[in-house]
Design a protein around this motif. Structure first.
Motif, mmCIF file in Angstrom:
data_model
loop_
_atom_site.group_PDB
_atom_site.id
_atom_site.type_symbol
_atom_site.label_atom_id
_atom_site.label_comp_id
_atom_site.label_asym_id
_atom_site.label_seq_id
_atom_site.Cartn_x
_atom_site.Cartn_y
_atom_site.Cartn_z
ATOM 1 N N PRO A 1 0.827 -1.209 0.000
ATOM 2 C CA PRO A 1 0.000 0.000 0.000
ATOM 3 C C PRO A 1 0.862 1.261 0.000
ATOM 4 O O PRO A 1 2.082 1.183 0.203
ATOM 5 C CB PRO A 1 -0.772 -0.124 1.311
ATOM 6 C CG PRO A 1 0.181 -0.822 2.221
ATOM 7 C CD PRO A 1 1.019 -1.744 1.352
ATOM 8 N N LYS A 2 0.230 2.387 -0.239
ATOM 9 C CA LYS A 2 0.867 3.709 -0.060
ATOM 10 C C LYS A 2 2.239 3.776 -0.729
ATOM 11 O O LYS A 2 3.241 4.147 -0.098
ATOM 12 C CB LYS A 2 0.998 4.026 1.439
ATOM 13 C CG LYS A 2 -0.336 4.037 2.177
ATOM 14 C CD LYS A 2 -0.157 4.423 3.639
ATOM 15 C CE LYS A 2 -1.474 4.396 4.377
ATOM 16 N NZ LYS A 2 -1.390 4.810 5.779
ATOM 17 N N VAL B 1 -8.360 -8.517 5.524
ATOM 18 C CA VAL B 1 -7.612 -7.436 6.175
ATOM 19 C C VAL B 1 -8.609 -6.333 6.496
ATOM 20 O O VAL B 1 -9.245 -5.773 5.589
ATOM 21 C CB VAL B 1 -6.501 -6.880 5.265
ATOM 22 C CG1 VAL B 1 -5.812 -5.688 5.921
ATOM 23 C CG2 VAL B 1 -5.481 -7.965 4.923
ATOM 24 N N ALA B 2 -8.752 -6.033 7.782
ATOM 25 C CA ALA B 2 -9.690 -4.998 8.218
ATOM 26 C C ALA B 2 -9.073 -3.619 8.042
ATOM 27 O O ALA B 2 -7.847 -3.470 7.965
ATOM 28 C CB ALA B 2 -10.068 -5.219 9.682
ATOM 29 N N ASP C 1 -7.589 -0.071 8.826
ATOM 30 C CA ASP C 1 -6.871 0.580 9.921
ATOM 31 C C ASP C 1 -6.098 1.761 9.346
ATOM 32 O O ASP C 1 -6.077 1.978 8.133
ATOM 33 C CB ASP C 1 -5.949 -0.406 10.659
ATOM 34 C CG ASP C 1 -4.819 -0.922 9.793
ATOM 35 O OD1 ASP C 1 -4.366 -0.221 8.868
ATOM 36 O OD2 ASP C 1 -4.354 -2.041 10.055
ATOM 37 N N TYR D 1 -2.278 0.701 7.214
ATOM 38 C CA TYR D 1 -2.240 0.266 5.806
ATOM 39 C C TYR D 1 -3.298 1.000 4.963
ATOM 40 O O TYR D 1 -3.143 1.110 3.752
ATOM 41 C CB TYR D 1 -2.451 -1.244 5.708
ATOM 42 C CG TYR D 1 -1.442 -2.035 6.530
ATOM 43 C CD1 TYR D 1 -0.211 -2.401 6.000
ATOM 44 C CD2 TYR D 1 -1.704 -2.388 7.854
ATOM 45 C CE1 TYR D 1 0.716 -3.104 6.755
ATOM 46 C CE2 TYR D 1 -0.782 -3.087 8.612
ATOM 47 C CZ TYR D 1 0.419 -3.446 8.063
ATOM 48 O OH TYR D 1 1.337 -4.136 8.820
ATOM 49 N N ASN D 2 -4.371 1.476 5.607
ATOM 50 C CA ASN D 2 -5.487 2.108 4.884
ATOM 51 C C ASN D 2 -5.902 1.298 3.662
ATOM 52 O O ASN D 2 -6.139 1.835 2.572
ATOM 53 C CB ASN D 2 -5.138 3.547 4.487
ATOM 54 C CG ASN D 2 -5.094 4.475 5.685
ATOM 55 O OD1 ASN D 2 -4.025 4.860 6.151
ATOM 56 N ND2 ASN D 2 -6.251 4.812 6.210
ATOM 57 N N THR D 3 -5.945 -0.023 3.862
ATOM 58 C CA THR D 3 -6.248 -0.952 2.767
ATOM 59 C C THR D 3 -7.142 -2.057 3.304
ATOM 60 O O THR D 3 -6.852 -2.622 4.357
ATOM 61 C CB THR D 3 -4.935 -1.581 2.232
ATOM 62 O OG1 THR D 3 -4.100 -0.529 1.733
ATOM 63 C CG2 THR D 3 -5.205 -2.574 1.113
ATOM 64 N N VAL E 1 -8.742 -5.821 2.375
ATOM 65 C CA VAL E 1 -8.664 -6.970 1.475
ATOM 66 C C VAL E 1 -9.723 -7.969 1.924
ATOM 67 O O VAL E 1 -9.940 -8.174 3.123
ATOM 68 C CB VAL E 1 -7.274 -7.640 1.516
ATOM 69 C CG1 VAL E 1 -7.222 -8.830 0.544
ATOM 70 C CG2 VAL E 1 -6.173 -6.637 1.176
ATOM 71 N N VAL F 1 -9.324 -5.599 -3.326
ATOM 72 C CA VAL F 1 -8.436 -4.702 -2.591
ATOM 73 C C VAL F 1 -9.018 -3.301 -2.713
ATOM 74 O O VAL F 1 -9.237 -2.813 -3.821
ATOM 75 C CB VAL F 1 -7.007 -4.719 -3.167
ATOM 76 C CG1 VAL F 1 -6.110 -3.744 -2.395
ATOM 77 C CG2 VAL F 1 -6.422 -6.128 -3.134
ATOM 78 N N PRO G 1 -7.955 0.368 -1.806
ATOM 79 C CA PRO G 1 -6.860 1.215 -1.322
ATOM 80 C C PRO G 1 -7.385 2.526 -0.733
ATOM 81 O O PRO G 1 -8.574 2.841 -0.893
ATOM 82 C CB PRO G 1 -6.073 1.486 -2.599
ATOM 83 C CG PRO G 1 -7.105 1.510 -3.673
ATOM 84 C CD PRO G 1 -8.194 0.532 -3.243
ATOM 85 N N LYS G 2 -6.510 3.234 -0.058
ATOM 86 C CA LYS G 2 -6.811 4.615 0.388
ATOM 87 C C LYS G 2 -8.162 4.707 1.087
ATOM 88 O O LYS G 2 -9.010 5.542 0.742
ATOM 89 C CB LYS G 2 -6.771 5.557 -0.815
ATOM 90 C CG LYS G 2 -5.433 5.568 -1.552
ATOM 91 C CD LYS G 2 -5.425 6.572 -2.694
ATOM 92 C CE LYS G 2 -4.094 6.541 -3.427
ATOM 93 N NZ LYS G 2 -4.001 7.514 -4.517
#
Lengths: 150, 150
Positions: free
Chosen positions: A126-127, B44-45, B47, B50-52, B54, B124, B126-127
């Motif tokens: 990410p990022k 993937v929760a 947070d 990661y701001n991601t 999945v 996925v 993102p952001k």
């Protein structure tokens, strides 16, 4: 759409030590960064819209990455096989098909296959505006073999 | 580590119309947002590290999402089966095991399985600081069935 050719493995060919491929095998990871044979294929290239890289690595049995860090961390999704993931200062984890592990930003880790069975894993970076990866030293035999060594 | 139990499908059970599971099936998507049976499991929760997000969706044959948008776009990785993806204003795409498709930020799209074969897909987002999803109207039969209709 990235339309990717498929590698197929029939049931009869799928022995204990083989893992099934969803993606093409890709290119062999350079010996500077990997021990043994690890094959990488990019699935989502870096750009400024998603700032996310996705790819797949197939680690042949016994293959590992070097220790490395990611400036924004990494998410690993294990899609087949058995392998290891170790975050610096923590015990080695065994990871299997269906597991998801994360490594926080700027924390050293390594990942690879078990000695007997390969591992398919997708990675998500990410990022990416923060950077991608910093490669470090190879994993020692002691680190690879010792589940409790931190 | 999210250690996930596995759903296994033996070779003999894996008929033409079934798809193999890497992850547990999860929870059925609500009828307000899906037509037919679509099963979602978070991997993937969200947070602030990661701001991601999945996750995995299994669309049973014929099941689709409603039209929807993502404020930062979405990446879909097809891990088994056959389905469709349509971005508003573009023809319907057929997507299969090994394909990767992206939908840009704030663009309407839908995704789902083919009529005959289900589809496993990882998503996925993102952001996530920009938001997750805005749900819209169901996909019509005409939209589902017409590959060339924009």
């Amino acid at each position: 759409m990235a339309s990717l050719a498929l590698l197929t493995t029939s049931c009869t060919e799928n022995s204990k030590n083989e893992v099934k491929a969803i993606f093409p095998k890709g290119e062999k990871g350079p010996a500077d960064n990997f021990t043994g044979s690890a094959w990488n294929i990019g699935l989502v290239a870096n750009d400024t819209t998603y700032n996310t890289i996705v790819g797949n690595v197939y680690f042949e049995p016994g293959a590992t990455s070097n220790w490395h860090t990611h400036p924004a961390g990494q998410i690993l999704v294990i899609t087949d096989g058995v392998g290891y993931h170790q975050i610096k200062g923590q015990p080695r984890q065994t990871i299997r098909k269906g597991d998801v592990v994360k490594c926080p930003p700027n924390v050293m880790h390594w990942h690879g296959a078990s000695a007997d069975t390969g591992m398919q894993q997708m990675y998500v970076l990410p990022k990416t505006e923060k950077g991608l990866v910093t490669w470090l030293q190879p994993v020692t035999d002691e680190e690879y073999n010792n589940a409790t060594n931190k």
